[in-house]
Design an enzyme around this catalytic site. Structure first.
Site, mmCIF file in Angstrom:
data_model
loop_
_atom_site.group_PDB
_atom_site.id
_atom_site.type_symbol
_atom_site.label_atom_id
_atom_site.label_comp_id
_atom_site.label_asym_id
_atom_site.label_seq_id
_atom_site.Cartn_x
_atom_site.Cartn_y
_atom_site.Cartn_z
ATOM 1 N N TYR A 56 39.672 51.409 45.274
ATOM 2 C CA TYR A 56 40.663 52.172 44.514
ATOM 3 C C TYR A 56 40.304 53.665 44.513
ATOM 4 O O TYR A 56 41.161 54.523 44.753
ATOM 5 C CB TYR A 56 40.738 51.662 43.069
ATOM 6 C CG TYR A 56 41.555 50.411 42.918
ATOM 7 C CD1 TYR A 56 42.923 50.482 42.666
ATOM 8 C CD2 TYR A 56 40.977 49.153 43.026
ATOM 9 C CE1 TYR A 56 43.690 49.329 42.526
ATOM 10 C CE2 TYR A 56 41.728 47.999 42.893
ATOM 11 C CZ TYR A 56 43.084 48.100 42.642
ATOM 12 O OH TYR A 56 43.838 46.967 42.525
ATOM 13 N N HIS A 81 50.251 36.671 44.282
ATOM 14 C CA HIS A 81 49.275 37.593 44.855
ATOM 15 C C HIS A 81 48.095 36.862 45.504
ATOM 16 O O HIS A 81 47.580 37.293 46.528
ATOM 17 C CB HIS A 81 48.767 38.487 43.718
ATOM 18 C CG HIS A 81 47.809 39.555 44.110
ATOM 19 N ND1 HIS A 81 48.205 40.756 44.641
ATOM 20 C CD2 HIS A 81 46.458 39.617 44.034
ATOM 21 C CE1 HIS A 81 47.152 41.517 44.867
ATOM 22 N NE2 HIS A 81 46.074 40.853 44.516
ATOM 23 N N ASP A 86 46.906 41.423 50.108
ATOM 24 C CA ASP A 86 46.467 42.554 49.310
ATOM 25 C C ASP A 86 45.596 43.482 50.170
ATOM 26 O O ASP A 86 46.028 43.891 51.241
ATOM 27 C CB ASP A 86 45.738 42.042 48.062
ATOM 28 C CG ASP A 86 45.386 43.148 47.076
ATOM 29 O OD1 ASP A 86 46.253 44.003 46.821
ATOM 30 O OD2 ASP A 86 44.248 43.179 46.569
#
Length: 384
Positions: free
Chosen positions: A307, A359, A181
């Site tokens: 983000y 993930h 990730d």
């Protein structure tokens, strides 16, 4: 830039406040009768919150975490937290290779601990002591005990901090890097920026390249990219709000431990290889250990920085160091063609699609990930 020992110690008043808030949780009604169809099932959340309030033993979890060697170091004026597990040395064995493991979101250093045990002491798990690593597991900036960066959070900037940690703070001349990730992007930048220091890079989620200067996407690549767009249309709601209104959602999660927990476990269920049954991968104690760490440190909001700052990331330059991909088994990477990875890595030596582990692969399949790392890095130990 020296490191100092650190112990996790959540104050009693923080735990008391947490239990008080949990006891006063208000639960929503289910929006869809199908289990988890509209997000975290309210019935499961009630069960989890009740256990968090009355059954979960944080002090036992805290003691277990403190069995690992934690440290803090100041780098670029900010505090960096990391776990540093030195290899079990055996007389006559070569010097262990240092290896830095980088987690993603909504994860933490906890994801990497069971893998690290196997890497630092392979002999205790049926392996060769000559394969041992000195393992470093940092907390990403803004996560838990690592302070958020003063500058924008980009994968490149984290790689620069990690390089300083490994070479200046810890004094390693040469090291390997692994991540998934966010950690995958950081690991790739380490390989791109510091080929003289990085023995090799190993990732579990290959960043999607936008560079097709050497030729347009193949049919397989286009098929994958179209499927990814279709998947993202139904999955990216969480990312859209954290990218555009991080402080708005963070205000709610900072005030409600139940809200914080659902924001995290929704992704643990959706992105893991659990087949829809969250607790086939993690028991409640593990899930609540992660949630309590984020609650006690008040860092769920700062974990969103990556983000909000994502548009500031730039394409990774050519990566010439030896590379490995062990592809996660999660919806976003179904059908990911090797050719896309070869556009990113000039020297892709190891490619595996084991179809186990999502993930959070290092957390879900620590034995598998340890085996992959041991295999990939074994021939690289003598190349530098």
């Amino acid at each position: 830039m020296t490191a100092k020992p650190f112990h996790i110690a959540v104050p009693d008043d923080v735990l008391h406040d947490l239990r008080t808030r949990l006891a006063r949780t208000r639960f929503t009604a289910v929006s869809d009768p199908a289990y988890w169809a509209a997000g975290v099932d309210p019935g499961y959340l009630r069960e989890l919150v009740t256990y968090w309030s009355d059954g979960f033993d944080w002090r036992a979890a805290e003691s277990a975490l403190n069995a690992y060697p934690h440290h803090l170091a100041e780098i670029a004026g900010r505090q960096v937290h990391f776990v540093h597990i030195r290899a079990e040395r055996v007389e006559g064995a070569p010097e262990p290779l240092p290896l830095i493991l980088t987690h993603g979101w909504p994860s933490s250093f906890v994801e990497m601990l069971r893998v690290a045990e196997r890497l630092a002491d392979p002999a205790s798990h049926g392996g060769d002591p000559a394969d041992a690593f000195d393992v470093v597991i940092p907390s990403l900036p803004g996560f838990l005990y690592s302070e958020a960066p003063q500058e924008p959070f980009t994968r490149r900037r984290v790689a620069e901090i990690w390089h300083t940690l490994m070479t200046h703070t810890l004094g390693y001349r040469r090291f390997g890097a692994f991540g998934g990730d966010i950690g995958s992007g950081v690991t790739q930048w380490l390989g791109a920026l510091y080929p003289e220091s990085v023995a090799g890079v190993h990732v579990t989620s290959a960043v999607i390249t936008t560079n097709f200067q050497n030729g347009p996407p193949t049919a397989d690549e286009r098929s994958f990219l179209d499927a990814l767009d279709a998947y993202s249309a139904n999955d990216q709601g969480y990312g859209a709000i954290m990218s555009t209104r991080p402080d708005t959602v963070a205000a709610a999660l900072m005030d409600s431990p139940a809200g914080l927990a659902v924001w995290i476990i929704d992704k643990y269920r959706d992105w893991s290889d659990c087949g829809g049954d969250l607790e086939t991968r993690w028991d409640k104690d593990t899930l609540l250990t992660v949630a309590t760490l984020f609650w006690a440190t008040g860092t769920i909001g700062s974990s969103f920085r990556q983000y909000y700052d994502y548009p500031r990331n730039r394409p990774v330059p050519a990566i010439t160091v030896p590379a490995a991909v062990t592809l996660t088994n999660e919806p976003a990477y179904i059908g990911y063609p090797r050719s896309l990875a070869e556009r990113l890595f000039a020297d892709l030596r190891h490619w595996r699609t084991p179809e186990r582990g999502g993930h959070f692969m290092a957390h879900e399949e620590p034995g598998q990930v340890a085996g992959e790392l041991l295999t990939f890095f074994r021939p690289l130990r003598s190349e530098g």
